[in-house]
Design a protein around this motif. Structure first.
Motif: not given
Length: 186
Positions: A147-169
């Motif tokens: 949802d966040m990557k494909f639809f919102a166009g967020l970067e992986l770092e932003q997604i990691a911050d929002l989900l409170d997980v590490a970027r590799p996850t």
């Protein structure tokens, strides 16, 4: 958006989440262009001759966001992710109404070549929505990443911050979700 403007948006989002309607009035012009950008990206993936316009998509999604007064926004990126999800829901509802007029009993398969193509055209949103709902039952976090990557166009770092997980996850979730979706599409 500058760091100062980003913090202004975050502050207004928090105030709005706490019930301050004046904050919503000040917030709207600050996020409107970003919402139009998300809507344009979403509509670019639609079939040719799609009847929903960018402004209508933004307005309908924003109305849905306002209608859910219990939603708490953490920051601008979180707001963009939720807004993109609201736009996806609007587009799926629109597509369902369109299909109901033409083929009430038809079930179409998702017709996308690669789930992570930016601006992929001809995406069957109903099929993709059904697949994402199925993915959410298997792996809710992977579905959120899509949802966040494909639809919102967020970067992986932003997604990691929002989900409170590490970027590799997030990278692993994105790859796994893409593989799962591609397998389901085959």
């Amino acid at each position: 958006m500058t760091a100062s403007a980003d913090s202004d948006v975050t502050r207004l989002l928090l105030r709005w989440s706490q019930g301050d309607d004046a904050a919503l009035d000040r917030l709207t012009p600050l996020v409107y262009e970003e919402l139009k950008s998300i809507a344009s990206r979403e509509l670019a993936r639609e079939r040719a001759g799609h009847t929903l316009q960018t402004t209508a998509l933004v307005n309908e999604a924003f109305a849905r966001l306002i209608g859910h007064g219990d939603t708490r926004f953490e920051n601008r990126a979180h707001f963009a992710a939720i807004a993109a999800r609201a736009m996806r829901r609007v587009l799926v509802d629109h597509a369902r109404r369109h299909l109901a007029k033409k083929r009430p009993t038809s079930e179409e398969r998702v017709s996308i070549e690669e789930i992570d193509l930016e601006g992929a055209a001809g995406v069957d949103l109903i099929g993709l929505d059904l697949l994402l709902d199925r993915l959410a039952t298997v792996s809710p976090r992977q579905a959120k990443v899509v949802d966040m990557k494909f639809f919102a166009g967020l970067e992986l770092e932003q997604i990691a911050d929002l989900l409170d997980v590490a970027r590799p996850t997030v990278v692993r979730d994105w790859r796994m979700a893409r593989a799962w979706l591609q397998r389901e599409l085959a």
